[in-house]
Design a protein around this motif. Structure first.
Motif, PDB file in Angstrom:
ATOM      1  N   GLU A   1       0.741  -1.288  -0.123  1.00 10.46           N
ATOM      2  CA  GLU A   1       0.036  -0.001  -0.126  1.00 10.46           C
ATOM      3  C   GLU A   1       0.932   1.357  -0.053  1.00 10.46           C
ATOM      4  O   GLU A   1       0.563   2.239  -0.545  1.00 10.46           O
ATOM      5  CB  GLU A   1      -0.925   0.028   1.256  1.00 10.46           C
TER       6      GLU A   1
ATOM      7  N   ASN B   1       3.785   1.653  -1.441  1.00 11.56           N
ATOM      8  CA  ASN B   1       4.773   1.628  -2.579  1.00 11.56           C
ATOM      9  C   ASN B   1       4.135   1.427  -3.938  1.00 11.56           C
ATOM     10  O   ASN B   1       4.760   1.100  -5.068  1.00 11.56           O
ATOM     11  CB  ASN B   1       6.107   0.666  -2.424  1.00 11.56           C
ATOM     12  N   SER B   2       2.856   1.387  -4.005  1.00 10.17           N
ATOM     13  CA  SER B   2       2.252   1.130  -5.349  1.00 10.17           C
ATOM     14  C   SER B   2       0.649   1.842  -5.161  1.00 10.17           C
ATOM     15  O   SER B   2       0.137   2.293  -4.068  1.00 10.17           O
ATOM     16  CB  SER B   2       1.632  -0.490  -5.503  1.00 10.17           C
ATOM     17  N   GLU B   3       0.201   2.087  -6.444  1.00  9.87           N
ATOM     18  CA  GLU B   3      -0.967   2.750  -6.590  1.00  9.87           C
ATOM     19  C   GLU B   3      -2.320   1.884  -6.677  1.00  9.87           C
ATOM     20  O   GLU B   3      -2.272   0.862  -7.439  1.00  9.87           O
ATOM     21  CB  GLU B   3      -1.165   3.664  -7.946  1.00  9.87           C
ATOM     22  N   TYR B   4      -3.351   2.254  -5.862  1.00  9.93           N
ATOM     23  CA  TYR B   4      -4.433   1.375  -5.854  1.00  9.93           C
ATOM     24  C   TYR B   4      -5.290   2.013  -7.131  1.00  9.93           C
ATOM     25  O   TYR B   4      -5.685   3.055  -7.441  1.00  9.93           O
ATOM     26  CB  TYR B   4      -5.271   1.547  -4.464  1.00  9.93           C
ATOM     27  N   VAL B   5      -5.585   0.932  -7.796  1.00 11.74           N
ATOM     28  CA  VAL B   5      -6.382   1.291  -9.181  1.00 11.74           C
ATOM     29  C   VAL B   5      -7.797   0.624  -9.161  1.00 11.74           C
ATOM     30  O   VAL B   5      -8.746   0.823 -10.042  1.00 11.74           O
ATOM     31  CB  VAL B   5      -5.724   1.050 -10.285  1.00 11.74           C
TER      32      VAL B   5
ATOM     33  N   GLU C   1      -5.595  -1.036 -16.512  1.00  8.78           N
ATOM     34  CA  GLU C   1      -4.267  -0.206 -16.299  1.00  8.78           C
ATOM     35  C   GLU C   1      -3.153  -1.201 -16.237  1.00  8.78           C
ATOM     36  O   GLU C   1      -2.105  -0.725 -16.764  1.00  8.78           O
ATOM     37  CB  GLU C   1      -4.323   0.125 -14.759  1.00  8.78           C
TER      38      GLU C   1
ATOM     39  N   ARG D   1       4.745   1.954 -13.243  1.00 10.99           N
ATOM     40  CA  ARG D   1       4.474   2.269 -11.876  1.00 10.99           C
ATOM     41  C   ARG D   1       3.798   0.873 -11.418  1.00 10.99           C
ATOM     42  O   ARG D   1       3.555  -0.153 -12.015  1.00 10.99           O
ATOM     43  CB  ARG D   1       3.725   3.361 -11.623  1.00 10.99           C
TER      44      ARG D   1
ATOM     45  N   ILE E   1       1.305  -1.010  -9.406  1.00  8.95           N
ATOM     46  CA  ILE E   1      -0.107  -0.754  -9.093  1.00  8.95           C
ATOM     47  C   ILE E   1      -0.613  -2.211  -8.401  1.00  8.95           C
ATOM     48  O   ILE E   1      -0.160  -3.214  -8.327  1.00  8.95           O
ATOM     49  CB  ILE E   1      -1.148  -0.403 -10.348  1.00  8.95           C
ATOM     50  N   HIS E   2      -1.681  -1.770  -7.723  1.00  7.90           N
ATOM     51  CA  HIS E   2      -2.497  -2.965  -7.125  1.00  7.90           C
ATOM     52  C   HIS E   2      -4.065  -2.788  -7.171  1.00  7.90           C
ATOM     53  O   HIS E   2      -4.306  -1.596  -7.376  1.00  7.90           O
ATOM     54  CB  HIS E   2      -2.065  -3.265  -5.770  1.00  7.90           C
ATOM     55  N   GLY E   3      -4.931  -3.601  -7.275  1.00  6.84           N
ATOM     56  CA  GLY E   3      -6.369  -3.450  -7.341  1.00  6.84           C
ATOM     57  C   GLY E   3      -6.879  -4.862  -7.516  1.00  6.84           C
ATOM     58  O   GLY E   3      -6.386  -5.697  -6.770  1.00  6.84           O
TER      59      GLY E   3
ATOM     60  N   ARG F   1      -9.442  -0.495   1.282  1.00  7.15           N
ATOM     61  CA  ARG F   1     -10.912   0.096   0.763  1.00  7.15           C
ATOM     62  C   ARG F   1     -12.018  -1.011   0.676  1.00  7.15           C
ATOM     63  O   ARG F   1     -13.089  -0.640   0.648  1.00  7.15           O
ATOM     64  CB  ARG F   1     -10.751   0.976  -0.530  1.00  7.15           C
TER      65      ARG F   1
END
Length: 140
Positions: free
Chosen positions: A82, A84-88, A95, A107, A109-111, A137
């Motif tokens: 969380e 070091n990555s972007e939540y998509v 993405e 980059r 990402i995680h999702g 979330r």
């Protein structure tokens, strides 16, 4: 959701969450329940006491302290991902494909993705890995 304490034929003990007792039975019958440590599919429910929270322990929204080194490692992994990555979110598949094709900035990402969508990404050579936790979330 229900958490079961499980035990594999190799002697490993671990916990896992299931939608219901029936869901566990169905997944086990289909060979889809495997040991979190060795991957053995000879898994049985272990004897467990009911989890009854004392009122002082059951503060709304409070997270429990990790009960084992495995839980602490999972919590540390979650913090690392969380931070070091972007939540998509549900846009993960789209993405990930855009990044892989060079149409979006490179980059971490995680999702969220459905199992069949994640499998297709792997088959198409897009490097992805499942995470052993729900996104923050979605955790509450």
């Amino acid at each position: 959701m229900i958490r079961f304490s499980l035990h594999c034929a190799q002697g490993h003990d671990f916990d896992s969450w299931f939608a219901s007792g029936t869901a566990f039975d169905d997944l086990k019958l289909r060979g889809l329940v495997a040991c979190a440590i060795c991957g053995d599919t000879s898994v049985e429910k272990a004897l467990m006491a009911p989890a009854v929270a004392h009122k002082a322990q059951a503060a709304p929204g409070a997270l429990s302290t990790p009960a084992s080194p495995m839980e602490e490692a999972m919590a540390a992994l979650r913090r690392e991902v969380e931070a070091n990555s972007e939540y998509v979110g549900m846009n993960f598949v789209t993405e990930a494909r855009r990044i892989h094709a060079g149409n979006a900035p490179e980059r971490a990402i995680h999702g969220e993705a459905k199992a069949d969508e994640a499998r297709k990404l792997i088959e198409d050579g897009v490097p992805v890995a499942p995470l052993p936790f729900m996104p923050s979330r979605k955790a509450n």
